[in-house]
Scaffold this motif. Structure first.
Motif, PDB file in Angstrom:
ATOM      1  N   LYS A  86     -49.343  33.333  36.081  1.00 30.84           N
ATOM      2  CA  LYS A  86     -49.233  34.529  35.945  1.00 30.84           C
ATOM      3  C   LYS A  86     -50.114  35.144  36.927  1.00 30.84           C
ATOM      4  CE  LYS A  86     -46.467  37.625  33.187  1.00 30.84           C
ATOM      5  NZ  LYS A  86     -45.767  37.356  34.843  1.00 30.84           N
ATOM      6  N   ASN A  87     -52.020  34.514  36.719  1.00 31.45           N
ATOM      7  CA  ASN A  87     -52.932  35.278  37.851  1.00 31.45           C
ATOM      8  C   ASN A  87     -54.085  34.077  38.900  1.00 31.45           C
ATOM      9  OD1 ASN A  87     -54.272  33.043  35.402  1.00 31.45           O
ATOM     10  ND2 ASN A  87     -55.401  35.100  34.807  1.00 31.45           N
ATOM     11  N   THR A  88     -52.539  33.260  38.551  1.00 36.14           N
ATOM     12  CA  THR A  88     -53.507  32.043  39.262  1.00 36.14           C
ATOM     13  C   THR A  88     -52.429  31.321  40.508  1.00 36.14           C
ATOM     14  OG1 THR A  88     -55.153  31.794  37.756  1.00 36.14           O
ATOM     15  CG2 THR A  88     -54.884  30.089  39.400  1.00 36.14           C
ATOM     16  N   ARG A  89     -52.920  31.539  41.560  1.00 39.72           N
ATOM     17  CA  ARG A  89     -51.651  31.028  42.658  1.00 39.72           C
ATOM     18  C   ARG A  89     -50.965  29.642  43.140  1.00 39.72           C
ATOM     19  NH1 ARG A  89     -48.994  32.928  47.374  1.00 39.72           N
ATOM     20  NH2 ARG A  89     -48.559  30.430  48.886  1.00 39.72           N
ATOM     21  N   ASN A  90     -50.118  29.297  42.371  1.00 37.64           N
ATOM     22  CA  ASN A  90     -50.107  28.040  42.837  1.00 37.64           C
ATOM     23  C   ASN A  90     -50.096  26.965  41.137  1.00 37.64           C
ATOM     24  OD1 ASN A  90     -48.591  28.339  44.990  1.00 37.64           O
ATOM     25  ND2 ASN A  90     -50.862  27.488  46.138  1.00 37.64           N
ATOM     26  N   TYR A  91     -49.981  27.705  40.143  1.00 35.99           N
ATOM     27  CA  TYR A  91     -51.025  27.975  38.973  1.00 35.99           C
ATOM     28  C   TYR A  91     -49.819  26.547  38.145  1.00 35.99           C
ATOM     29  CZ  TYR A  91     -53.132  26.511  34.427  1.00 35.99           C
ATOM     30  OH  TYR A  91     -53.888  25.825  33.474  1.00 35.99           O
ATOM     31  N   SER A  92     -49.951  24.722  38.059  1.00 39.20           N
ATOM     32  CA  SER A  92     -48.611  24.292  37.551  1.00 39.20           C
ATOM     33  C   SER A  92     -48.499  23.909  36.014  1.00 39.20           C
ATOM     34  CB  SER A  92     -47.998  23.024  38.442  1.00 39.20           C
ATOM     35  OG  SER A  92     -49.699  22.127  38.206  1.00 39.20           O
ATOM     36  N   PRO A  93     -49.959  23.566  35.656  1.00 38.36           N
ATOM     37  CA  PRO A  93     -50.043  23.704  33.897  1.00 38.36           C
ATOM     38  C   PRO A  93     -49.381  24.619  33.178  1.00 38.36           C
ATOM     39  CG  PRO A  93     -51.593  22.976  34.848  1.00 38.36           C
ATOM     40  CD  PRO A  93     -51.278  24.161  36.280  1.00 38.36           C
ATOM     41  N   SER A  94     -48.109  24.191  32.491  1.00 40.91           N
ATOM     42  CA  SER A  94     -47.639  25.404  31.531  1.00 40.91           C
ATOM     43  C   SER A  94     -48.845  25.800  30.594  1.00 40.91           C
ATOM     44  CB  SER A  94     -46.393  23.952  30.665  1.00 40.91           C
ATOM     45  OG  SER A  94     -47.022  23.618  29.852  1.00 40.91           O
ATOM     46  N   ILE A  95     -49.889  25.183  29.782  1.00 40.57           N
ATOM     47  CA  ILE A  95     -50.542  26.012  29.097  1.00 40.57           C
ATOM     48  C   ILE A  95     -52.304  26.685  30.087  1.00 40.57           C
ATOM     49  CG2 ILE A  95     -50.356  24.339  27.274  1.00 40.57           C
ATOM     50  CD1 ILE A  95     -52.631  22.928  28.538  1.00 40.57           C
ATOM     51  N   PRO A  96     -52.348  27.783  29.489  1.00 43.17           N
ATOM     52  CA  PRO A  96     -53.759  28.383  30.125  1.00 43.17           C
ATOM     53  C   PRO A  96     -54.885  27.152  29.791  1.00 43.17           C
ATOM     54  CG  PRO A  96     -52.912  29.600  28.528  1.00 43.17           C
ATOM     55  CD  PRO A  96     -52.184  27.888  28.223  1.00 43.17           C
ATOM     56  N   ARG A  97     -55.941  27.880  31.016  1.00 41.95           N
ATOM     57  CA  ARG A  97     -57.119  26.693  30.767  1.00 41.95           C
ATOM     58  C   ARG A  97     -58.468  28.041  31.002  1.00 41.95           C
ATOM     59  NH1 ARG A  97     -54.958  21.266  35.311  1.00 41.95           N
ATOM     60  NH2 ARG A  97     -54.952  20.247  33.023  1.00 41.95           N
ATOM     61  N   TYR A 111     -47.719  16.116  46.076  1.00 43.08           N
ATOM     62  CA  TYR A 111     -46.719  17.091  46.965  1.00 43.08           C
ATOM     63  C   TYR A 111     -46.805  18.428  45.485  1.00 43.08           C
ATOM     64  CZ  TYR A 111     -45.246  15.434  42.277  1.00 43.08           C
ATOM     65  OH  TYR A 111     -45.653  14.864  40.775  1.00 43.08           O
ATOM     66  N   GLU A 112     -48.070  17.995  44.786  1.00 41.80           N
ATOM     67  CA  GLU A 112     -48.370  19.678  44.017  1.00 41.80           C
ATOM     68  C   GLU A 112     -49.017  20.719  44.812  1.00 41.80           C
ATOM     69  OE1 GLU A 112     -49.165  19.807  39.181  1.00 41.80           O
ATOM     70  OE2 GLU A 112     -50.843  18.493  39.963  1.00 41.80           O
ATOM     71  N   LYS A 113     -48.922  21.909  44.838  1.00 39.91           N
ATOM     72  CA  LYS A 113     -49.728  22.549  45.469  1.00 39.91           C
ATOM     73  C   LYS A 113     -51.402  22.730  44.958  1.00 39.91           C
ATOM     74  CE  LYS A 113     -45.892  25.541  47.065  1.00 39.91           C
ATOM     75  NZ  LYS A 113     -44.896  26.604  47.050  1.00 39.91           N
ATOM     76  N   LYS A 114     -51.499  23.060  45.416  1.00 40.38           N
ATOM     77  CA  LYS A 114     -52.955  22.816  45.953  1.00 40.38           C
ATOM     78  C   LYS A 114     -53.446  24.389  44.638  1.00 40.38           C
ATOM     79  CE  LYS A 114     -55.199  20.612  48.732  1.00 40.38           C
ATOM     80  NZ  LYS A 114     -56.405  20.049  49.744  1.00 40.38           N
ATOM     81  N   PHE A 115     -54.691  24.722  43.311  1.00 39.38           N
ATOM     82  CA  PHE A 115     -54.400  25.785  43.099  1.00 39.38           C
ATOM     83  C   PHE A 115     -55.794  26.058  42.184  1.00 39.38           C
ATOM     84  CE2 PHE A 115     -53.272  23.410  39.733  1.00 39.38           C
ATOM     85  CZ  PHE A 115     -53.750  23.069  39.004  1.00 39.38           C
ATOM     86  N   GLU A 116     -56.999  27.096  42.475  1.00 39.05           N
ATOM     87  CA  GLU A 116     -57.953  27.185  42.135  1.00 39.05           C
ATOM     88  C   GLU A 116     -58.806  27.070  40.863  1.00 39.05           C
ATOM     89  OE1 GLU A 116     -61.793  30.360  43.176  1.00 39.05           O
ATOM     90  OE2 GLU A 116     -60.085  31.139  43.084  1.00 39.05           O
TER      91      GLU A 116
END
Length: 266
Positions: A86-97, A111-116
């Motif tokens: 929700k708070n990180t653009r393009n974030y793919s993991p299903s769990i928070p970090r 192929y994975e979009k970059k996220f901060e």
């Protein structure tokens, strides 16, 4: 940029975990070392020598309090934050970090979009999931189907070629047009099908349920140069997924299992 070695990743991840541990203790939030990190604690008194991350579990209510604390103390915490879809653009993991953004995370999947992100600790929130193992497992299967839809929406390419690749891209476009919202759909299911009185809990995105009672007592255990929380009944938990966990794997399998690189920011 300087790429971190495995030892450097372990060192910086441990320092990040210490910050997270401090926040949890300060706010009386309960976590438990999980998966390979729990094995590392009971078998090595620290990180498994060839592992490259730290995993914890915590009940959803405690995670929500943690996320709120981090959000409200962002100025004090500086480069530490919690990443979610929700708070990180393009974030793919299903769990928070819980992450340290003084570093740069780079996936090995083209192929994975970059996220901060950066150096990180995986947080697996535990949700109520019914009063039987089978009920919880079926609930998890439904959530994982939603997770697959999210991944198609976010990364339509995924390395697929030909008709499969075209079909995936078309489905991704459909999910975007219909504004598929992963978190909203998960909440619909959990609100309707679970209760705080449930006997079982689980990480619905990732693994089989377990009886809530096995997590009712925690203790401290040596973990590198600190003490960390683990379930007293860690043996029951580890035997669900890691039978024979005290036996070292063959040397050929003593390698990191994640496809990413970490760089120190200039």
């Amino acid at each position: 940029m300087e790429e971190l070695s495995l030892k450097e990743i372990q060192k910086e991840t441990l320092e990040t975990f210490k910050v997270l541990d401090s926040i949890c203790r300060k706010n009386n939030l309960h976590y438990y070392l999980a998966f390979g990190t729990l094995i590392g604690a009971v078998r090595h008194n620290g990180i498994i020598p060839w592992d490259d991350d730290i995993d914890i579990m915590m009940m959803r209510d405690d995670f929500n309090k943690l996320a709120e604390y981090v959000q409200n103390h962002q100025e004090e915490l500086k480069h530490y934050r919690i990443c979610t879809r929700k708070n990180t653009r393009n974030y793919s993991p299903s769990i928070p970090r819980f992450v340290n953004t003084d570093f740069i995370f780079e996936s090995s999947y083209s192929y994975e979009k970059k996220f901060e992100q950066g150096v990180f600790v995986d947080i697996y929130p535990l949700d109520n999931c019914g009063n039987s193992f089978d009920y919880g497992k079926n609930l998890g299967a439904k959530i994982r189907k939603l997770d697959k839809k999210f991944m198609i929406k976010l990364n339509p390419d995924n390395g697929k070629k030909g008709l499969k690749g075209l079909a995936r891209k078309a489905y991704s476009a459909f999910l975007n047009i219909t504004r598929f919202d992963f978190e909203r759909e998960v909440k619909k299911i959990t609100d309707r099908k679970t209760s705080p009185e449930d006997k079982y809990v689980g990480v619905l995105y990732d693994c089989d349920p377990m009886e809530k009672s096995v997590l009712s007592h925690i203790t401290e255990h040596q973990f590198e140069d600190m003490k960390a929380y683990i379930p007293e009944d860690f043996d029951s938990i580890l035997n669900l997924t890691h039978k024979g966990y005290m036996t070292l794997p063959p040397e050929s399998e003593r390698v990191p299992h994640h496809n990413y690189k970490i760089f120190r920011k200039d």
